[in-house]
Design an enzyme around this catalytic site. Structure first.
Site, PDB file in Angstrom:
ATOM      1  N   LYS A 104      -4.657   4.818   3.589  1.00 50.82           N
ATOM      2  CA  LYS A 104      -4.793   3.519   2.902  1.00 50.82           C
ATOM      3  C   LYS A 104      -5.859   2.657   3.589  1.00 50.82           C
ATOM      4  CE  LYS A 104      -0.396   2.359   3.447  1.00 50.82           C
ATOM      5  NZ  LYS A 104       0.418   3.506   3.875  1.00 50.82           N
ATOM      6  N   ARG A 118       6.490  -2.747   0.640  1.00 49.85           N
ATOM      7  CA  ARG A 118       7.084  -1.501   1.105  1.00 49.85           C
ATOM      8  C   ARG A 118       8.533  -1.359   0.650  1.00 49.85           C
ATOM      9  NH1 ARG A 118       3.639  -0.874   5.625  1.00 49.85           N
ATOM     10  NH2 ARG A 118       3.873   0.995   6.858  1.00 49.85           N
ATOM     11  N   ARG A 148      -3.490  11.237  15.493  1.00 48.68           N
ATOM     12  CA  ARG A 148      -4.284  10.002  15.375  1.00 48.68           C
ATOM     13  C   ARG A 148      -4.359   9.275  16.723  1.00 48.68           C
ATOM     14  NH1 ARG A 148      -2.746   5.776  10.718  1.00 48.68           N
ATOM     15  NH2 ARG A 148      -0.721   5.711  11.744  1.00 48.68           N
ATOM     16  N   ARG A 204      -0.842   5.161  19.159  1.00 50.57           N
ATOM     17  CA  ARG A 204       0.080   4.065  18.819  1.00 50.57           C
ATOM     18  C   ARG A 204       1.496   4.504  19.150  1.00 50.57           C
ATOM     19  NH1 ARG A 204      -1.397   2.295  12.748  1.00 50.57           N
ATOM     20  NH2 ARG A 204       0.852   2.510  12.556  1.00 50.57           N
ATOM     21  N   ARG A 209       9.641   6.876  10.475  1.00 52.81           N
ATOM     22  CA  ARG A 209       8.775   6.173   9.515  1.00 52.81           C
ATOM     23  C   ARG A 209       8.686   6.949   8.215  1.00 52.81           C
ATOM     24  NH1 ARG A 209       3.557   5.989  12.675  1.00 52.81           N
ATOM     25  NH2 ARG A 209       2.592   5.230  10.782  1.00 52.81           N
TER      26      ARG A 209
END
Ligand code: ADP
Length: 212
Positions: free
Chosen positions: A13, A88, A122, A152, A163
């Site tokens: 996104k 969300r 990532r 992260r 998540r």
């Protein structure tokens, strides 16, 4: 033009939002980025959000809706905006529809295996925010500003699972919600952001033409 980008964590996104901003001149509003900024500055919101985010949980609807409401009232949003990471939940979607009318929701469709692979590989630059994939090209420092890359907290394996579960729980009801309002368009997440963007741009050009 008011756009929502919707999809699993790591579906791209953020990359799509940046490409849209460049072509259409509307700002990206990433609720994740706004929350991370609050955490960095240790604001009241940041203090509440920090442990929730690091545990893979959502922050409360009232808090996030207030943040978005304030952000979209700013002058740079007068010609539209891109919402990235919001809404969300159905509660957020309902509240948003009472605040403003969205032109299009682009659902970026991706397999859950790929989501997990992307999150785990990532890395981000803590200084400039640039995102790297060590799967595509191994890197330890940012090629823009030289800072040491970090992972992260919420990209670590156990948190990614949470998540994804939490996304899956909300995904179908939200898709139904957008479909009913006839604003939903779907694109497949391709190997690179640029490839995916070919489809995204085509949709946006059509929406843009219709609005005139
Ligand atoms: P990703 O899309 O990769 O999951 P984000 O950067 O969008 O990550 O969000 C990071 C975290 O911030 C989420 O896991 C959640 O805890 C919190 N967050 C972001 N947007 C929202 C939202 N709309 N509602 C509730 N929590 C949110």
């Amino acid at each position: 033009m008011k756009v929502i980008l919707f999809g699993a964590p790591g579906c791209g996104k953020g990359s799509q939002a940046k490409l849209i901003t460049k072509d259409f001149g509307i700002p990206q509003i990433s609720t994740g980025d706004i929350l991370r900024e609050h955490i960095a500055n240790q604001t009241e919101i940041g203090k509440v959000a920090e442990s929730l985010i690091n545990n893979g949980q959502l922050v409360p609807d009232e808090m996030i809706v207030e943040i978005v409401k304030e952000r979209i009232s700013k002058s740079d949003c007068k010609n539209g905006f891109i919402l990235d990471g919001f809404p969300r939940t159905i509660g957020q979607a309902e509240q948003l529809s009472s605040i403003t009318k969205i032109d299009v929701v682009i659902f970026i469709d991706i397999s859950i295996n790929e989501v997990e692979r992307r999150a785990l590989t990532r890395r981000i630059c803590p200084d400039c925010g640039k995102i790297f994939s060590i799967m595509e090209k191994y890197a330890e420092v940012c090629d823009e500003c030289g800072a040491k890359l970090i992972q992260r907290e919420d990209d670590k394996r156990e948190v990614v699972r949470k998540r994804v579960d939490q996304y899956l729980a909300q995904c179908e009801p939200l898709l139904k919600f957008f479909k009913k309002r006839k604003v939903l368009k779907t694109v497949l997440s391709k190997n690179s952001p640029e490839e995916t963007y070919v489809d995204v741009k085509q949709i946006l050009l059509q929406v843009h033409a219709k609005r005139k």
